[in-house]
Design a protein around this motif. Sequence first.
Motif, PDB file in Angstrom:
ATOM      1  N   THR A   1      36.947  51.468  42.586  1.00 40.93           N
ATOM      2  CA  THR A   1      38.073  50.734  42.000  1.00 40.93           C
ATOM      3  C   THR A   1      39.194  50.512  43.011  1.00 40.93           C
ATOM      4  O   THR A   1      40.114  49.735  42.744  1.00 40.93           O
ATOM      5  N   ALA A   2      39.109  51.166  44.171  1.00 38.11           N
ATOM      6  CA  ALA A   2      40.137  50.988  45.209  1.00 38.11           C
ATOM      7  C   ALA A   2      40.281  49.514  45.594  1.00 38.11           C
ATOM      8  O   ALA A   2      41.370  49.055  45.934  1.00 38.11           O
TER       9      ALA A   2
ATOM     10  N   VAL B   1      37.090  47.375  34.599  1.00 40.14           N
ATOM     11  CA  VAL B   1      37.086  48.825  34.777  1.00 40.14           C
ATOM     12  C   VAL B   1      36.855  49.410  33.386  1.00 40.14           C
ATOM     13  O   VAL B   1      37.003  48.718  32.376  1.00 40.14           O
ATOM     14  N   CYS B   2      36.510  50.682  33.343  1.00 32.73           N
ATOM     15  CA  CYS B   2      36.289  51.336  32.057  1.00 32.73           C
ATOM     16  C   CYS B   2      37.604  51.872  31.497  1.00 32.73           C
ATOM     17  O   CYS B   2      38.372  52.530  32.221  1.00 32.73           O
ATOM     18  N   GLN B   3      37.835  51.637  30.234  1.00 35.19           N
ATOM     19  CA  GLN B   3      39.020  52.158  29.561  1.00 35.19           C
ATOM     20  C   GLN B   3      39.035  53.678  29.603  1.00 35.19           C
ATOM     21  O   GLN B   3      40.091  54.289  29.721  1.00 35.19           O
ATOM     22  N   ARG B   4      37.871  54.314  29.565  1.00 33.95           N
ATOM     23  CA  ARG B   4      37.809  55.791  29.605  1.00 33.95           C
ATOM     24  C   ARG B   4      38.406  56.317  30.908  1.00 33.95           C
ATOM     25  O   ARG B   4      38.995  57.384  30.935  1.00 33.95           O
ATOM     26  N   ASP B   5      38.254  55.546  32.022  1.00 32.13           N
ATOM     27  CA  ASP B   5      38.828  55.974  33.303  1.00 32.13           C
ATOM     28  C   ASP B   5      40.350  55.852  33.294  1.00 32.13           C
ATOM     29  O   ASP B   5      41.039  56.617  33.958  1.00 32.13           O
TER      30      ASP B   5
ATOM     31  N   LEU C   1      46.710  48.165  39.479  1.00 34.48           N
ATOM     32  CA  LEU C   1      45.615  47.235  39.746  1.00 34.48           C
ATOM     33  C   LEU C   1      46.087  45.792  39.640  1.00 34.48           C
ATOM     34  O   LEU C   1      47.108  45.510  39.004  1.00 34.48           O
ATOM     35  N   VAL C   2      45.340  44.887  40.261  1.00 34.83           N
ATOM     36  CA  VAL C   2      45.688  43.465  40.193  1.00 34.83           C
ATOM     37  C   VAL C   2      45.581  42.999  38.736  1.00 34.83           C
ATOM     38  O   VAL C   2      44.814  43.560  37.944  1.00 34.83           O
ATOM     39  N   PRO C   3      46.341  41.984  38.361  1.00 33.85           N
ATOM     40  CA  PRO C   3      46.374  41.555  36.957  1.00 33.85           C
ATOM     41  C   PRO C   3      45.062  40.981  36.422  1.00 33.85           C
ATOM     42  O   PRO C   3      44.874  40.913  35.203  1.00 33.85           O
ATOM     43  N   GLU C   4      44.138  40.604  37.297  1.00 33.04           N
ATOM     44  CA  GLU C   4      42.861  40.044  36.827  1.00 33.04           C
ATOM     45  C   GLU C   4      41.921  41.094  36.246  1.00 33.04           C
ATOM     46  O   GLU C   4      40.915  40.750  35.629  1.00 33.04           O
ATOM     47  N   VAL C   5      42.227  42.362  36.417  1.00 36.45           N
ATOM     48  CA  VAL C   5      41.352  43.444  35.962  1.00 36.45           C
ATOM     49  C   VAL C   5      41.491  43.652  34.457  1.00 36.45           C
ATOM     50  O   VAL C   5      42.599  43.703  33.916  1.00 36.45           O
ATOM     51  N   ILE C   6      40.344  43.805  33.798  1.00 39.56           N
ATOM     52  CA  ILE C   6      40.288  44.018  32.350  1.00 39.56           C
ATOM     53  C   ILE C   6      39.651  45.376  32.093  1.00 39.56           C
ATOM     54  O   ILE C   6      38.562  45.661  32.610  1.00 39.56           O
ATOM     55  N   ALA C   7      40.314  46.209  31.298  1.00 43.37           N
ATOM     56  CA  ALA C   7      39.750  47.507  30.912  1.00 43.37           C
ATOM     57  C   ALA C   7      38.869  47.304  29.680  1.00 43.37           C
ATOM     58  O   ALA C   7      39.277  46.671  28.710  1.00 43.37           O
TER      59      ALA C   7
END
Length: 163
Positions: free
Chosen positions: A73-74, A100-104, A115-121
Amino acid sequence: MFRFDERCPCRSRILWFAASICLVALPATVSAQAQGGLYIAGDGFSFQAAAEQGMAKNPRGQRFFLLSLPPETAALARTAARPLAAVRERVVAANGVLFVCQRDVDNGSLDLSLLVPEVIAVRGWPPPGSPQIPKGQRYFPDENPAVLPKANNSLRRLRTTCS
């Protein structure tokens, strides 16, 4: 014996009918190919390897999905090293969706604000017997189905990995 050649009076009708069937079937084929698969960074694959595979297998702007697990995720961080940030930007430009996983996020492994705004949990499966996903539905009530995979296999893999 029936001969299908120029002298056949119904030849043009048969050809027209066959062409019509092909034209009707074409949109379904194109629609099925309009979305690519799920690629997972982590568990033996680097972010760059998963990203390159996703872009190679989904040319011409076909949407695909890239799930990143820690520490991969880095590459999604606002402060990612320039080479990783460049790969991430290429994924987004190629119509890749970053997950990315919401659990993380919930267990403190990730901070969404970094994180960049394009990332969805994305959430994994709810506990067995839970009414969180209504019976017969594929999504949580507050999820946006438009950003998630339409293919059952990809959605199942995504949820299973994030459980």
